[in-house]
Motif scaffolding. Structure first.
Motif, mmCIF file in Angstrom:
data_model
loop_
_atom_site.group_PDB
_atom_site.id
_atom_site.type_symbol
_atom_site.label_atom_id
_atom_site.label_comp_id
_atom_site.label_asym_id
_atom_site.label_seq_id
_atom_site.Cartn_x
_atom_site.Cartn_y
_atom_site.Cartn_z
ATOM 1 N N ASN A 150 -0.474 21.158 -6.925
ATOM 2 C CA ASN A 150 -0.514 20.288 -8.105
ATOM 3 C C ASN A 150 0.883 19.838 -8.526
ATOM 4 O O ASN A 150 1.077 18.695 -8.953
ATOM 5 N N LEU A 151 1.856 20.746 -8.400
ATOM 6 C CA LEU A 151 3.240 20.398 -8.732
ATOM 7 C C LEU A 151 3.767 19.306 -7.790
ATOM 8 O O LEU A 151 4.361 18.313 -8.233
ATOM 9 N N LYS A 186 12.290 17.677 -6.857
ATOM 10 C CA LYS A 186 13.015 16.430 -6.596
ATOM 11 C C LYS A 186 13.624 16.432 -5.198
ATOM 12 O O LYS A 186 13.683 15.398 -4.531
ATOM 13 N N GLU A 187 14.097 17.609 -4.762
ATOM 14 C CA GLU A 187 14.651 17.702 -3.408
ATOM 15 C C GLU A 187 13.564 17.466 -2.368
ATOM 16 O O GLU A 187 13.768 16.747 -1.377
ATOM 17 N N LEU A 188 12.391 18.059 -2.576
ATOM 18 C CA LEU A 188 11.280 17.864 -1.643
ATOM 19 C C LEU A 188 10.885 16.393 -1.585
ATOM 20 O O LEU A 188 10.637 15.848 -0.504
ATOM 21 N N THR A 189 10.850 15.749 -2.737
ATOM 22 C CA THR A 189 10.525 14.318 -2.787
ATOM 23 C C THR A 189 11.547 13.512 -1.998
ATOM 24 O O THR A 189 11.194 12.588 -1.252
ATOM 25 N N ALA A 190 12.831 13.856 -2.142
ATOM 26 C CA ALA A 190 13.890 13.155 -1.414
ATOM 27 C C ALA A 190 13.725 13.348 0.090
ATOM 28 O O ALA A 190 13.940 12.416 0.881
ATOM 29 N N ARG A 202 0.831 -1.199 0.000
ATOM 30 C CA ARG A 202 0.000 0.000 0.000
ATOM 31 C C ARG A 202 0.863 1.245 0.000
ATOM 32 O O ARG A 202 1.865 1.332 0.713
ATOM 33 N N ALA A 203 0.488 2.233 -0.829
ATOM 34 C CA ALA A 203 1.282 3.449 -0.957
ATOM 35 C C ALA A 203 1.183 4.298 0.303
ATOM 36 O O ALA A 203 0.138 4.364 0.947
ATOM 37 N N GLU A 234 3.166 11.591 -6.753
ATOM 38 C CA GLU A 234 2.429 10.474 -7.356
ATOM 39 C C GLU A 234 3.305 9.710 -8.333
ATOM 40 O O GLU A 234 3.180 8.483 -8.457
ATOM 41 N N ASP A 235 4.202 10.412 -9.009
ATOM 42 C CA ASP A 235 5.129 9.750 -9.921
ATOM 43 C C ASP A 235 6.073 8.803 -9.175
ATOM 44 O O ASP A 235 6.587 7.845 -9.744
#
Length: 228
Positions: free
Chosen positions: A17-18, A108-112, A2-3, A24-25
């Protein structure tokens, strides 16, 4: 599998949205809201794995949202704001934020950073996380601190800092080392936040035992000292 569920709170729909697009990607389930009042409600209803929280919000600002969530939850929270002043970072982290990202930011930094706080939360929750000393018990499974057998209210970061020092008793750590170990991934905060947390812990711990103490090693940092 599960995500992980991420709650994004920002009054700028484009920014939401960004962030949603990038997260989500990476396989996350993303929920967005745009004011502080809804953020508190959604944090209870959705039970997210982590929260990305803007400071400048309508209805209730991000700092007040952080305070409210921290009354009942240790969910990882990354503060997001256009402000870059150190005082804002220190305030958010003292109140229990896990990380701090200043706009404009690289998605990408926020995702990391999201992945990093989730890994850290998983590490904190896995296995037995309990330490006992005379008149002192720390349990990170339940996030409880007991002094002299009595439960004492303590913010999550204070408890994690105390746990880390106790788990490495008689070892001296610099402020930067404590920031790295307790606050985690690529932390850019001011080391004064460590001093504030130590001060508040001492206020809670004083007079409970003569067998241990939170000790300042001048010119170096801090340690949890076990007295012989």
């Amino acid at each position: 599998m599960r995500a992980d569920k991420i709650l994004v709170v920002d009054d700028d729909v484009n920014i939401c949205n960004l962030i949603r697009l990038y997260l989500e990607d990476e396989g996350f389930e993303v929920h967005c809201c745009h004011d502080g009042g809804t953020a508190v409600e959604d944090s209870i209803k959705l039970k997210p794995s982590a929260i990305i929280l803007d400071i400048m919000l309508p209805v209730m600002n991000g700092i007040d949202v952080l305070k409210e969530i921290r009354k009942t939850s240790t969910v990882p929270i990354i503060m997001l704001t256009a402000k870059g002043e150190t005082i804002d970072k220190v305030l958010g982290l003292e109140l229990g934020a896990d990380d701090y990202v200043v706009k404009p930011f690289e998605a990408k930094e926020l995702t990391a950073r999201v992945k990093a706080v989730l890994r850290r939360a998983d590490n904190m929750s896995s296995g037995s996380k309990e330490i006992d000393f005379p008149d002192l018990n720390i349990n990170l499974n339940t996030y409880e601190l007991k002094l002299g057998g009595k439960t004492v209210d303590v913010p999550p970061k204070e408890l994690e800092l105390l746990y880390f020092l106790c788990n490495h008793s008689n070892t001296v750590f610099t402020r930067d080392q404590l920031l790295d170990q307790v606050w985690g991934y690529d932390f850019f905060g001011d080391s004064r936040t460590v001093d504030v947390h130590i001060k508040r812990l001492r206020e809670k711990l004083e007079d409970y035992s003569d067998k241990w103490q939170l000790k300042t090693v001048w010119g170096v940092g801090y340690k949890f000292e076990i007295r012989q």
